[in-house]
Design an enzyme around this catalytic site. Structure first.
Site, short mmCIF file in Angstrom:
data_model
loop_
_atom_site.label_atom_id
_atom_site.label_comp_id
_atom_site.label_asym_id
_atom_site.label_seq_id
_atom_site.Cartn_x
_atom_site.Cartn_y
_atom_site.Cartn_z
N ARG A 123 0.79 -1.18 0.11
CA ARG A 123 -0.09 -0.02 -0.02
C ARG A 123 0.86 1.25 -0.02
NH1 ARG A 123 -2.86 -3.72 3.57
NH2 ARG A 123 -4.79 -4.10 2.51
N ARG B 165 -2.77 21.89 -12.63
CA ARG B 165 -1.90 20.84 -12.99
C ARG B 165 -2.34 20.30 -14.32
NH1 ARG B 165 1.22 15.95 -9.63
NH2 ARG B 165 2.47 15.27 -11.44
N ASN C 99 -0.25 18.99 -19.22
CA ASN C 99 -0.67 18.09 -20.37
C ASN C 99 -0.57 18.78 -21.73
OD1 ASN C 99 -1.06 15.66 -18.72
ND2 ASN C 99 -3.16 16.77 -18.23
#
Length: 367
Positions: free
Chosen positions: A123, A242, A246
């Site tokens: 995890r 953010r 891209n």
């Protein structure tokens, strides 16, 4: 040596950029709080391993760390669930525990893959990025890690921030010229989304960057990392701001998937995607000359700006519609409005993107 910080409160971490850093890796890991009681696993690929794995292993062992290493095939196909499963098996067999760390020694593929292993093993365990490519100055910062699905790039992933980014620029001297060029696509991208002056600096210093001149390279990497760190600090999980990172990636990821990984390097595909975005931005009322100026910058860095005719437009459209950035029948597209400024457009029509793709093919035929 330059040091930056990605400001994320208790999870803030340093980016260290300079020469000779692999030899001092144990010192930097210890400063970053990486414990030496449990084994570390270095993940690298079969291109990087002969060059730098021994050096890093020796430095960490001399500094009191217990090290195991895993070498994967170089290239995008290693970002798969099959290779991920192999690495999880190796981590279990090596006795990695919750106090262990995984180090990614390599480019963006290794960083994404190793980061996804670290983010999901027990995890989530500690993770250190040790980039060895220019391209990875982008991917090593920000904690987005993933593997690919056969139908879509980076579809399986998590946000898992590293403890440290240790960027030894001496490793860049062995990069093939094509990978240098591809890496510079992400560098100029940071200027195109955030800092017009930096984008223009990249164009003005293209010859120096392509030649890997130390002073220009250090400044370009530092400024690129600083821009990304600033954006990530404001929006870690890509809720809004953010997403501007891209730029060029909507079409770029589709090009990689449709053309077949290897025909276009990641940075090359992103360069074509940025050319397409600039053309779209100008047509949506952006700065006059936006497309032409962007083309000049990309060409100065010897990057592709057109599409081959044999890449099927409808296959690209289908790939983009499977992308995470396609919502409710509309494309979420990062669209430049002027050099150094972009907008997150939620209303881009598929037909407009289809038209841009066809025009990039026409420009390729005429160039």
């Amino acid at each position: 040596m330059r040091t930056l910080t990605v400001e994320l409160g208790e999870r803030s971490y340093p980016i260290v950029i300079g020469g000779g850093l692999l030899d001092r890796a144990a010192e930097y890991l210890r400063e970053a709080g990486v414990p030496d009681k449990s084994p570390l696993m270095i993940v690298t690929d079969d291109n990087v391993a002969p060059l730098y794995l021994g050096k890093l292993e020796s430095a960490l062992t001399a500094g009191g760390y217990r090290v195991v290493s895993a070498v994967v095939p170089a290239g995008e196909p290693s970002k798969s669930l099959t290779v991920y499963n192999d690495l999880i098996t190796q981590a279990i067999e090596a006795g990695l525990d919750r106090s262990s760390s995984i180090l990614a020694l390599g480019g963006g593929v290794v960083g994404d893959l190793a980061g996804y292993v670290a983010g999901t093993y027990m995890r989530g365990i500690r993770f250190v990025q040790v980039p060895t490519t220019i391209l990875a100055h982008d991917s090593s910062v920000g904690g987005k890690v993933a593997v690919n699905h056969p139908l879509a790039k980076n579809m399986i992933g998590v946000f898992h921030q590293p403890e440290l980014v240790l960027y030894d620029v001496d490793t860049l001297s062995t990069l093939p010229p094509r990978e240098v060029r591809a890496g510079l696509a992400e560098m100029v991208k940071h200027g195109l989304i955030w800092d017009r002056g930096f984008a223009e600096w990249c164009e003005d210093h293209a010859e120096n960057l392509l030649a890997l001149e130390h002073e220009a390279l250090i400044y370009g990497l530092e400024r690129g990392c600083a821009i990304k760190a600033q954006i990530v600090s404001r929006d870690e999980r890509e809720n809004d701001l953010r997403a501007i990172l891209n730029l060029g990636h909507t079409l770029g990821h589709a090009i990689e998937a449709v053309a077949g990984y290897g025909r276009f390097l990641h940075g090359e595909a992103i360069a074509v995607g940025m050319a397409a975005a600039a053309l779209l931005g100008e047509e949506r009322g952006g700065e006059t000359g936006l497309y032409g100026q962007t083309m000049l910058m990309l060409r100065a860095l010897e990057l592709p700006v057109t599409l081959p005719e044999d890449i099927d437009t409808e296959a690209l459209m289908a790939a983009m519609q499977r992308d995470k950035k396609f919502r409710e029948g509309k494309m979420v597209y990062i669209v430049p409005t002027e050099l150094g400024r972009v907008e997150i457009a939620n209303d881009v029509e598929a037909d407009d993107v289809r038209d841009i793709i066809e025009r990039l093919k026409e420009k390729g035929e005429s160039s």
